[in-house]
Scaffold this motif. Structure first.
Motif, PDB file in Angstrom:
ATOM      1  N   ILE A   1       0.842  -1.198   0.000  1.00  0.00           N
ATOM      2  CA  ILE A   1       0.000   0.000   0.000  1.00  0.00           C
ATOM      3  C   ILE A   1       0.877   1.248   0.000  1.00  0.00           C
ATOM      4  N   ILE A   2       0.573   2.153  -0.908  1.00  0.00           N
ATOM      5  CA  ILE A   2       1.226   3.467  -0.966  1.00  0.00           C
ATOM      6  C   ILE A   2       0.173   4.527  -0.646  1.00  0.00           C
ATOM      7  N   LEU A   3       0.506   5.448   0.244  1.00  0.00           N
ATOM      8  CA  LEU A   3      -0.280   6.666   0.444  1.00  0.00           C
ATOM      9  C   LEU A   3       0.620   7.822   0.051  1.00  0.00           C
ATOM     10  N   GLU A   4       0.204   8.585  -0.944  1.00  0.00           N
ATOM     11  CA  GLU A   4       1.070   9.650  -1.437  1.00  0.00           C
ATOM     12  C   GLU A   4       0.229  10.825  -1.928  1.00  0.00           C
ATOM     13  N   THR A   5       0.822  12.003  -1.907  1.00  0.00           N
ATOM     14  CA  THR A   5       0.154  13.178  -2.446  1.00  0.00           C
ATOM     15  C   THR A   5      -0.049  13.011  -3.956  1.00  0.00           C
ATOM     16  N   SER A   6      -1.052  13.692  -4.464  1.00  0.00           N
ATOM     17  CA  SER A   6      -1.309  13.710  -5.899  1.00  0.00           C
ATOM     18  C   SER A   6      -1.903  15.067  -6.247  1.00  0.00           C
TER      19      SER A   6
ATOM     20  N   ASP B   1      14.223  25.241   8.597  1.00  0.00           N
ATOM     21  CA  ASP B   1      14.708  24.815   7.288  1.00  0.00           C
ATOM     22  C   ASP B   1      13.646  25.138   6.243  1.00  0.00           C
ATOM     23  N   GLN B   2      13.730  26.323   5.657  1.00  0.00           N
ATOM     24  CA  GLN B   2      12.725  26.765   4.697  1.00  0.00           C
ATOM     25  C   GLN B   2      12.775  25.942   3.405  1.00  0.00           C
ATOM     26  N   ASP B   3      13.982  25.508   3.012  1.00  0.00           N
ATOM     27  CA  ASP B   3      14.118  24.729   1.783  1.00  0.00           C
ATOM     28  C   ASP B   3      13.369  23.403   1.881  1.00  0.00           C
ATOM     29  N   ALA B   4      13.278  22.861   3.100  1.00  0.00           N
ATOM     30  CA  ALA B   4      12.642  21.561   3.279  1.00  0.00           C
ATOM     31  C   ALA B   4      11.197  21.590   2.814  1.00  0.00           C
ATOM     32  N   TYR B   5      10.457  22.595   3.213  1.00  0.00           N
ATOM     33  CA  TYR B   5       9.036  22.612   2.878  1.00  0.00           C
ATOM     34  C   TYR B   5       8.780  23.084   1.456  1.00  0.00           C
ATOM     35  N   LYS B   6       9.713  23.798   0.886  1.00  0.00           N
ATOM     36  CA  LYS B   6       9.614  24.085  -0.550  1.00  0.00           C
ATOM     37  C   LYS B   6       9.830  22.798  -1.335  1.00  0.00           C
ATOM     38  N   TYR B   7      10.795  21.987  -0.890  1.00  0.00           N
ATOM     39  CA  TYR B   7      11.039  20.704  -1.555  1.00  0.00           C
ATOM     40  C   TYR B   7       9.819  19.793  -1.443  1.00  0.00           C
ATOM     41  N   LEU B   8       9.234  19.699  -0.248  1.00  0.00           N
ATOM     42  CA  LEU B   8       8.077  18.833  -0.063  1.00  0.00           C
ATOM     43  C   LEU B   8       6.923  19.259  -0.964  1.00  0.00           C
ATOM     44  N   SER B   9       6.766  20.559  -1.135  1.00  0.00           N
ATOM     45  CA  SER B   9       5.731  21.073  -2.020  1.00  0.00           C
ATOM     46  C   SER B   9       6.054  20.777  -3.486  1.00  0.00           C
ATOM     47  N   ASP B  10       7.280  21.085  -3.908  1.00  0.00           N
ATOM     48  CA  ASP B  10       7.673  20.886  -5.312  1.00  0.00           C
ATOM     49  C   ASP B  10       7.658  19.414  -5.695  1.00  0.00           C
ATOM     50  N   SER B  11       8.139  18.556  -4.802  1.00  0.00           N
ATOM     51  CA  SER B  11       8.187  17.126  -5.116  1.00  0.00           C
ATOM     52  C   SER B  11       6.780  16.549  -5.224  1.00  0.00           C
ATOM     53  N   ALA B  12       5.863  17.052  -4.409  1.00  0.00           N
ATOM     54  CA  ALA B  12       4.486  16.582  -4.466  1.00  0.00           C
ATOM     55  C   ALA B  12       3.854  16.906  -5.811  1.00  0.00           C
ATOM     56  N   LYS B  13       4.124  18.102  -6.323  1.00  0.00           N
ATOM     57  CA  LYS B  13       3.510  18.536  -7.579  1.00  0.00           C
ATOM     58  C   LYS B  13       4.088  17.826  -8.796  1.00  0.00           C
ATOM     59  N   ASN B  14       5.297  17.298  -8.675  1.00  0.00           N
ATOM     60  CA  ASN B  14       5.972  16.731  -9.843  1.00  0.00           C
ATOM     61  C   ASN B  14       6.068  15.206  -9.840  1.00  0.00           C
ATOM     62  N   PHE B  15       5.533  14.569  -8.812  1.00  0.00           N
ATOM     63  CA  PHE B  15       5.632  13.118  -8.727  1.00  0.00           C
ATOM     64  C   PHE B  15       4.536  12.457  -9.556  1.00  0.00           C
ATOM     65  N   PRO B  16       4.844  11.348 -10.259  1.00  0.00           N
ATOM     66  CA  PRO B  16       3.801  10.674 -11.042  1.00  0.00           C
ATOM     67  C   PRO B  16       2.694  10.145 -10.143  1.00  0.00           C
ATOM     68  N   PHE B  17       1.457  10.279 -10.588  1.00  0.00           N
ATOM     69  CA  PHE B  17       0.334   9.837  -9.762  1.00  0.00           C
ATOM     70  C   PHE B  17      -0.741   9.210 -10.635  1.00  0.00           C
ATOM     71  N   GLY B  18      -1.694   8.565  -9.981  1.00  0.00           N
ATOM     72  CA  GLY B  18      -2.797   7.940 -10.705  1.00  0.00           C
ATOM     73  C   GLY B  18      -2.319   6.830 -11.619  1.00  0.00           C
ATOM     74  N   GLN B  19      -2.829   6.818 -12.838  1.00  0.00           N
ATOM     75  CA  GLN B  19      -2.509   5.741 -13.775  1.00  0.00           C
ATOM     76  C   GLN B  19      -1.021   5.697 -14.105  1.00  0.00           C
TER      77      GLN B  19
ATOM     78  N   ILE C   1       3.925   2.201 -13.549  1.00  0.00           N
ATOM     79  CA  ILE C   1       5.272   1.916 -13.032  1.00  0.00           C
ATOM     80  C   ILE C   1       5.236   0.681 -12.139  1.00  0.00           C
ATOM     81  N   LEU C   2       4.217   0.578 -11.300  1.00  0.00           N
ATOM     82  CA  LEU C   2       4.071  -0.592 -10.427  1.00  0.00           C
ATOM     83  C   LEU C   2       3.925  -1.874 -11.246  1.00  0.00           C
TER      84      LEU C   2
END
Length: 242
Positions: free
Chosen positions: A159-164, A193-211, A216-217
């Motif tokens: 099971i994966i729980l991830e932002t999309s 660490d301001q960069d940390a939460y910018k990274y968490l935001s940017d990575s969430a928006k650019n990660f493959p999601f859904g189909q 990939i799975l």
């Protein structure tokens, strides 16, 4: 792709080392800030993961990218005899161990430092494996997923729980406004660490999601792959088996 997004743009370290450094830095206030940023909705999503895992009646569970152990602790509500939480960050694990000790769960939950792309376990070791909001931090996504498949038992559940990213108006527009403006502001306000939460935001928006992540799975070798969007699509729960 998320592999090109790292926490610290000027760092000479690889993504894996940067992620470890980032979570060590923010571990002390991660839980409270994470609840604030997600507006508490992550709790409901985690309970749905618990339900999916509990239905398979696992004996052994591995929670990868366990962080401070929230998912591992929640999974103790199953009948599993042994739950292992694994994470790169020693700082996050230390916070998690304190929470586990306070709940008298030491005899059921082990917290170990390790690399999701080189799992320190034998083949076919776990009945269930979960990753909550950590898979987008993998340096090599397919390698990490291949390792997960290796240590999952035949017919075991993953099971994966991830932002999309929401795809419908006006949720899509609201999501991008929130992640671009509100989330980094809250990180800046409450984290050193301001960069940390910018990274968490940017990575969430650019990660493959859904189909796209389903594909990939399947490519890696998982079977019966499904995805379930949550809360208008701002997160997704993926399930697969071996």
């Amino acid at each position: 792709m998320s592999k090109n997004i790292t926490p610290y743009k000027d760092s000479q370290l690889g993504k894996k080392q940067q992620v470890e450094q980032m979570f060590d830095t923010i571990s002390g206030n991660y839980d409270n800030l994470n609840r604030m940023i997600s507006l508490g909705t992550d709790q409901g999503w985690r309970r749905k993961v618990l339900q999916l895992v509990a239905e398979t009646n696992p004996t052994t569970i591995l929670d990868i990218a366990t962080g401070t152990g929230d998912m591992a602790i929640l999974l103790s509500k199953t009948n599993a005899q042994k739950i292992t939480g694994l994470d790169l960050s020693a700082g996050m694990l230390e916070v998690g161990r304190k929470k586990i000790k306070a709940l008298n769960l030491n005899n059921r939950i082990d917290m170990i430092q390790g690399d999701s792309e080189n799992l320190p376990f034998e083949d076919n070791s776990f009945d269930a494996i979960t990753v909550g909001f950590g898979i987008r931090n993998f340096e090599n996504l397919e390698k990490g997923l291949t390792e997960i498949l290796r240590v999952l038992k035949p017919n075991g559940i993953f099971i994966i729980l991830e932002t999309s990213v929401p795809t419908k108006f006006p949720f899509k527009q609201g999501y991008f406004f929130y992640t671009k403006n509100i989330m980094p502001f809250m990180g800046k306000l409450f984290s050193k660490d301001q960069d940390a939460y910018k990274y968490l935001s940017d990575s969430a928006k650019n990660f493959p999601f859904g189909q796209e992540l389903n594909n990939i799975l399947v490519k890696v070798g998982f079977k019966t792959v499904k995805h379930r969007p949550q809360t208008m699509g701002i997160a997704t729960i993926y399930s697969a088996s071996k």
